[in-house]
Scaffold this active site. Sequence first.
Site, PDB file in Angstrom:
ATOM      1  N   HIS A  15       0.823  -1.212   0.000  1.00 16.58           N
ATOM      2  CA  HIS A  15       0.000   0.000   0.000  1.00 16.58           C
ATOM      3  C   HIS A  15       0.853   1.256   0.000  1.00 16.58           C
ATOM      4  O   HIS A  15       2.072   1.214   0.204  1.00 16.58           O
ATOM      5  CB  HIS A  15      -0.950   0.000   1.199  1.00 16.58           C
ATOM      6  CG  HIS A  15      -0.265  -0.007   2.528  1.00 16.58           C
ATOM      7  ND1 HIS A  15       0.297   1.116   3.103  1.00 16.58           N
ATOM      8  CD2 HIS A  15      -0.065  -1.018   3.423  1.00 16.58           C
ATOM      9  CE1 HIS A  15       0.813   0.806   4.281  1.00 16.58           C
ATOM     10  NE2 HIS A  15       0.609  -0.488   4.500  1.00 16.58           N
ATOM     11  N   CYS A  20       3.135  -4.782   6.713  1.00 14.01           N
ATOM     12  CA  CYS A  20       2.795  -4.579   5.308  1.00 14.01           C
ATOM     13  C   CYS A  20       3.989  -4.000   4.559  1.00 14.01           C
ATOM     14  O   CYS A  20       5.061  -3.805   5.128  1.00 14.01           O
ATOM     15  CB  CYS A  20       1.594  -3.635   5.185  1.00 14.01           C
ATOM     16  SG  CYS A  20       0.034  -4.348   5.763  1.00 14.01           S
TER      17      CYS A  20
END
Length: 220
Positions: A101, A117
């Site tokens: 992301h 992440c």
Amino acid sequence: MIKHMLVHILLCTALLCFSSPVVADDGADEVYLYINLWQNRIYLKDQEDNILYSYRIAPGAKDTPSPVGIFRVIHKSRDWGGGFGSRWLGLNVSWGTYGIHGTNRPESIGRYASHGCFRMRNREIEKLYEHVPLGATVIIDGPIMGHEDLTYRILVPGSKGALVQLVQNRLRAAGYYEGKTHGIFDRQMERAVIRFQKEEGLDVTGQIHWVDLRYLGIIE
């Protein structure tokens, strides 16, 4: 030391990762993502291993390491906003929610800084997003613990991650474990660990320590 190369866990994760139901986009097999945690870099490659795009990333910090293994993109979303930036590529990691992301902290790119992440600059994830189809393979290569400074942690009930999954596969191969290889140290795995330790003459702790990892052939 713990065996760092991804080759030691690919066979252990492949069946699990490709079992999640997802309707892949057309062309999902034409490209794949390769994430190198030693380089802190993500690559979009074609099936001939030609590099189409390459960007710096910020993977998980030491206390919240990133997953390692073979996964798939199972969710795509625009305009998440906030700390997740403008795009989200969700992965089918069985022990938690992980994805690729954007970020509102571009200064963190290139460092181990996320909660597991893979952060990218917004303008770069926006470009990558357009070329990554739903169902695309994602190979995450790096230290099995997900961080270069982590070599070992005691595994206890409730532990999660690639090392747990690898232990589950070794216990399954040895006939001690019949549960899911999902990377979660649950009650069924705890029973298998106790049985393994009893029958192999190891200290019965119900946990996985260094000696157990060595006995299972995971460390040298």
